[in-house]
Design a protein around this motif. Structure first.
Motif, PDB file in Angstrom:
ATOM      1  N   ALA A  80       0.838  -1.204   0.000  1.00  0.00           N
ATOM      2  CA  ALA A  80       0.000   0.000   0.000  1.00  0.00           C
ATOM      3  C   ALA A  80       0.871   1.251   0.000  1.00  0.00           C
ATOM      4  O   ALA A  80       0.610   2.201  -0.755  1.00  0.00           O
ATOM      5  CB  ALA A  80      -0.925  -0.014   1.211  1.00  0.00           C
ATOM      6  N   GLN A  83       2.484   1.738  -3.499  1.00  0.00           N
ATOM      7  CA  GLN A  83       1.594   2.192  -4.557  1.00  0.00           C
ATOM      8  C   GLN A  83       1.070   3.600  -4.308  1.00  0.00           C
ATOM      9  O   GLN A  83       0.959   4.397  -5.246  1.00  0.00           O
ATOM     10  CB  GLN A  83       0.452   1.194  -4.718  1.00  0.00           C
ATOM     11  N   ILE A  84       0.745   3.930  -3.067  1.00  0.00           N
ATOM     12  CA  ILE A  84       0.303   5.289  -2.766  1.00  0.00           C
ATOM     13  C   ILE A  84       1.436   6.279  -2.997  1.00  0.00           C
ATOM     14  O   ILE A  84       1.244   7.352  -3.583  1.00  0.00           O
ATOM     15  CB  ILE A  84      -0.222   5.371  -1.325  1.00  0.00           C
ATOM     16  N   ALA A  87       1.879   6.782  -6.700  1.00  0.00           N
ATOM     17  CA  ALA A  87       0.841   7.638  -7.277  1.00  0.00           C
ATOM     18  C   ALA A  87       1.099   9.112  -6.972  1.00  0.00           C
ATOM     19  O   ALA A  87       0.865   9.984  -7.815  1.00  0.00           O
ATOM     20  CB  ALA A  87      -0.527   7.219  -6.750  1.00  0.00           C
ATOM     21  N   LEU A  88       1.597   9.392  -5.759  1.00  0.00           N
ATOM     22  CA  LEU A  88       1.793  10.784  -5.350  1.00  0.00           C
ATOM     23  C   LEU A  88       3.089  11.381  -5.866  1.00  0.00           C
ATOM     24  O   LEU A  88       3.212  12.601  -5.960  1.00  0.00           O
ATOM     25  CB  LEU A  88       1.760  10.876  -3.821  1.00  0.00           C
ATOM     26  N   LEU A 131      -3.379   4.771  -6.900  1.00  0.00           N
ATOM     27  CA  LEU A 131      -3.871   5.172  -5.581  1.00  0.00           C
ATOM     28  C   LEU A 131      -4.996   4.247  -5.128  1.00  0.00           C
ATOM     29  O   LEU A 131      -5.067   3.858  -3.957  1.00  0.00           O
ATOM     30  CB  LEU A 131      -4.354   6.616  -5.635  1.00  0.00           C
ATOM     31  N   GLY A 134      -3.450   1.096  -3.886  1.00  0.00           N
ATOM     32  CA  GLY A 134      -2.848   1.277  -2.575  1.00  0.00           C
ATOM     33  C   GLY A 134      -3.880   1.300  -1.463  1.00  0.00           C
ATOM     34  O   GLY A 134      -3.716   0.639  -0.425  1.00  0.00           O
ATOM     35  N   VAL A 135      -4.954   2.055  -1.663  1.00  0.00           N
ATOM     36  CA  VAL A 135      -6.017   2.126  -0.656  1.00  0.00           C
ATOM     37  C   VAL A 135      -6.674   0.761  -0.480  1.00  0.00           C
ATOM     38  O   VAL A 135      -7.024   0.359   0.635  1.00  0.00           O
ATOM     39  CB  VAL A 135      -7.051   3.195  -1.047  1.00  0.00           C
TER      40      VAL A 135
END
Length: 214
Positions: A80, A83-84, A87-88, A131, A134-135
């Motif tokens: 998570a 991947q988060i 994305a950021l 994202l 990840g979530v």
């Protein structure tokens, strides 16, 4: 502060005891209150935690608990975060060493002027998909710890759909999808492992599952 730490350690010990040691758990709680009254709560809580860990290794239920927590905290949470963060930070995971998606754009020639705008417009959509993955990893980790396998199944289905969409989207843009394919393969292995853990839980606690289904 010491009292709060003692109760936190005791709560962890109780969690480690599992569902089949409720009577022992109640006895430990009562003895903990007595130890707290004598001013020795932390030592007693640490002793309970050590005993709980020894107990975990000798019982199948304990090994299940360790495996479940290991997958949720040692695999799902790091995935998570990866991947988060990806994305950021501009998709560095999909294009390592190339400064994210910007480094993978076509360089030179007429294609660059024609497609650069399309690629740049695609960045938010790709970031949203990552994202979402990840979530979903966070959600599935929480569901595993709660033994909510129906929610695990729903979230896993959503994750597979998001991963497939990511690969198809990148293919439509003629981007290198090898990292996305690798991510999809890792996700499939993760979900297969979680499925094994869910079946293991069903074998250990069939009455609990029947009550949940009702």
């Amino acid at each position: 502060m010491r009292a709060r730490l003692s109760r936190a350690v005791m709560a962890l010990a109780v969690c480690c005891m599992g569902e089949s040691r409720r009577e022992w758990t109640l006895a430990m709680r009562a003895e903990f209150e007595a130890a707290a009254a004598e001013g020795k709560p932390l030592a007693f809580a640490l002793g309970c935690l050590a005993a709980a860990w020894r107990e975990l290794l000798t019982r199948e239920e304990g090994r299940f608990v360790l495996t479940n927590y290991g997958l949720a905290l040692g695999l799902m949470l790091p995935m998570a975060a990866l991947q988060i963060g990806c994305a950021l930070l501009g998709l560095p995971y999909l294009y390592p060493g190339q400064k994210g998606l910007a480094g993978a754009l076509l360089q030179g020639g007429a294609q660059e002027s024609l497609l650069r705008g399309v690629y740049q417009a695609a960045v938010p959509s790709l970031a949203v998909l990552l994202l979402l993955l990840g979530v979903a990893h966070l959600r599935i980790a929480w569901a595993m710890l709660e033994h909510d396998w129906s929610r695990v199944t729903r979230t896993g289905t959503l994750m597979l759909a998001a991963a497939a969409t990511l690969v198809i989207f990148m293919g439509a843009l003629f981007l290198d999808g090898s990292q996305a394919l690798l991510q999809g393969a890792v996700l499939a292995i993760e979900l297969a492992t979680v499925s094994v853990v869910a079946r293991w839980h069903a074998q250990l606690f069939p009455p609990a599952l029947a009550e949940d289904a009702a």
